[in-house]
Design an enzyme around this catalytic site. Sequence first.
Site, PDB file in Angstrom:
ATOM      1  N   HIS A  68       0.871  -1.181   0.055  1.00 14.36           N
ATOM      2  CA  HIS A  68      -0.120  -0.028  -0.020  1.00 14.36           C
ATOM      3  C   HIS A  68       0.837   1.385  -0.060  1.00 14.36           C
ATOM      4  CE1 HIS A  68       0.915  -0.501   4.265  1.00 14.36           C
ATOM      5  NE2 HIS A  68       0.424   0.390   4.693  1.00 14.36           N
ATOM      6  N   HIS A  70       1.308   3.865   1.953  1.00 19.02           N
ATOM      7  CA  HIS A  70       2.010   4.452   3.254  1.00 19.02           C
ATOM      8  C   HIS A  70       3.507   4.344   3.061  1.00 19.02           C
ATOM      9  CE1 HIS A  70      -1.477   4.109   6.285  1.00 19.02           C
ATOM     10  NE2 HIS A  70      -1.414   5.119   5.757  1.00 19.02           N
ATOM     11  N   ASP A  72       5.939   4.013   5.057  1.00 18.16           N
ATOM     12  CA  ASP A  72       6.848   3.007   5.627  1.00 18.16           C
ATOM     13  C   ASP A  72       6.559   1.603   4.887  1.00 18.16           C
ATOM     14  OD1 ASP A  72       3.932   2.804   6.722  1.00 18.16           O
ATOM     15  OD2 ASP A  72       4.698   1.484   8.342  1.00 18.16           O
ATOM     16  N   ASP A 181      -0.274  -4.101   5.821  1.00 20.24           N
ATOM     17  CA  ASP A 181      -0.925  -3.758   6.950  1.00 20.24           C
ATOM     18  C   ASP A 181      -2.526  -4.075   6.826  1.00 20.24           C
ATOM     19  OD1 ASP A 181       1.238  -2.545   7.819  1.00 20.24           O
ATOM     20  OD2 ASP A 181       0.883  -0.613   7.551  1.00 20.24           O
ATOM     21  N   HIS A 405      -5.272  -1.043  12.044  1.00 21.02           N
ATOM     22  CA  HIS A 405      -4.669  -2.451  11.971  1.00 21.02           C
ATOM     23  C   HIS A 405      -5.524  -3.547  12.869  1.00 21.02           C
ATOM     24  CE1 HIS A 405      -0.681  -0.684  10.309  1.00 21.02           C
ATOM     25  NE2 HIS A 405      -1.278   0.246  11.420  1.00 21.02           N
ATOM     26  N   HIS A 427       6.472  -5.886  11.110  1.00 17.80           N
ATOM     27  CA  HIS A 427       5.611  -4.877  11.306  1.00 17.80           C
ATOM     28  C   HIS A 427       5.232  -4.916  12.874  1.00 17.80           C
ATOM     29  CE1 HIS A 427       2.900  -1.471  10.493  1.00 17.80           C
ATOM     30  NE2 HIS A 427       3.624  -1.185   9.639  1.00 17.80           N
TER      31      HIS A 427
END
Lengths: 480, 123
Positions: A68, A70, A72, A181, A405, A427
């Site tokens: 995705h 994001h 990170d 995530d 999450h 993660h």
Amino acid sequence: MSQPSSNSFKFFPLGGGNEVGRSCHILQYKGKTIMLDAGVHPAHQGMASLPFYDDFDLETVDILLISHFHLDHAASLPYVMQRTPFKGRVFMTHPTKAIYRWLLRDFVRVTSIGTDPASAEESLYTDEDLVESFDKIETIDYHSTIEVNGIKFTAFHAGHVLGAAMFQIEIAGLKVLFTGDYSREMDRHLNSAEVPPQSSDVLIVESTFGTATHEPRLHREKKLTQLIHSTVGKGGRVLMPVFALGRAQELMLVLDEYWQNHAEELGNGQVPIYYASDLARKCMSVYQTYVNMMNDDIRKKFRNSQSNPFIFKNIAYLKNLDDFEDFGPSVMLASPGMLQSGLSRDLLERWCPEEKNLVLITGYSVEGTMAKYIILEPDTIPSVNNPEVSVPRRCQVEEISFAAHVDFQENLEFIEQIHASNIILVHGESNPMGRLKSALLSNFSSLKGTENEVHVYNPRNSIEVLIEFKGVKIAKAIGN
Amino acid sequence: MSSTIFYRFKSQKTPSRILFDGTGLTVFDLKREIILNNKLGDGSDFQLKLYSLDTGDEIDEDQVVIPRSSSVVVKRSPAFKPNNGSILSGGGMNNNSGNNTVLNATRYVTGKPRVFAHTKKKQ
Ligand SMILES: [Zn+2]
Ligand SMILES: [Zn+2]
């Protein structure tokens, strides 16, 4: 690093091992190499924020899948594609690619401002790198399968943010699921993550919240709106540090509706809500384009009103703080979400000395960032532009998570449905991840010593996990 | 007159350089310069290793001098904490109790060379 034997599956975390940030993992099986994600660490900058790329020969990677948009998970992708010998093919979903483009342009700009003239060298990549890499990125639809050089992979909905995907990867009969995530609770705009119809042999799963439990969404929404209402009711200002895209849109749906329903009590427009993000404004068209990938609720709203539900009646976009008249109570959503520098940090330093103001943290705060620090309610915080100066902190600080999450129960239920006998945790900070590992082992303890025994791994960065597969997989491979 | 040493991070395509005055830099000073130039931080969460471009061998003694105009390869790896080490030892942690040495790069930032590098315990 050892060379995997012909039946061994190798997992090698270059980032995201016992940490939240710089997600990047390598999978190897039967001579194929797959890379998952290419993120940066939000608590660091420049080279220090990268996954440990020096520990792996990126030239050998066949495909790279991005879960995705994001930072990170995706922000070091242009670096990998342009600055390293990587020559594999890169895949992500359509909405991820659409947002990625805007997002990283902003990231380049933000990270190269305010440093010395050498900044061009210091930023990880340039606008040109971004454009060149963008053109090479290929897209994948949800529920479609692509095969590259004997590696098959399928994308599934992961919830979390628009475009987020889980990937089920199949090499010579061995199936691996990477969750990225993910969330298992339907929210105002997204569906919850799907369970792929076929089981997997190896599950690589996020462990952000470890063994923690979330309150139900409606409770959290109520708490959030009440806290904000009572703060502005007392004349206070509310600062909500958010990542520009993703969860911010969910929060705006909540706030816009609340403001609509409580217009009178809120003085009919006397208390403005601002979103200080030009980036988010630019990406509204992406949210409109991909409404069909969201849940039924929001699609119905879109159909019925024929207007973009992400164009809000009670929220105004601010380009920067120059046009902001800070005279009374207001609610401000501002980036970056971790308060490291920039707009949200400037507002934090401006507002935190006053008791009546509120800092409301709704995202997951990474270790080592100001967002994580402010939750401890320190007496003072360092000024970002002048480290000699410390700013007194008297404002209220609250944390209500809308991070999307899974919590422990949701994660466990999902994990059980995947039927993988090898679970690799990624993660998550060491402690929550360690607790999750123990909880999973005890949950599956009845299988211990049987052929279905469940193994749980929580490797640190650059520590490999080797798993031997024999018999069945080889037979399947011949069948293919 | 300015001298140059070229270094390339192992994962990068192109080399970068360190400029200095003199005929060479010690490994210690070179690592320190690389860390500072790239703003890699306080060194607590990573190790920095140097390798000869020609032989591929690690050059790990702090006092060794790298002559000007030479090229080296640099590798940034996670800091290593023996007590939290490999997960391959059957799920339990590697328990080399008594050995709490964290291998990281802090000394290059704090400016204290490892004087007795060669007396380091053999593994
Ligand atoms: Zn995310
Ligand atoms: Zn993440």
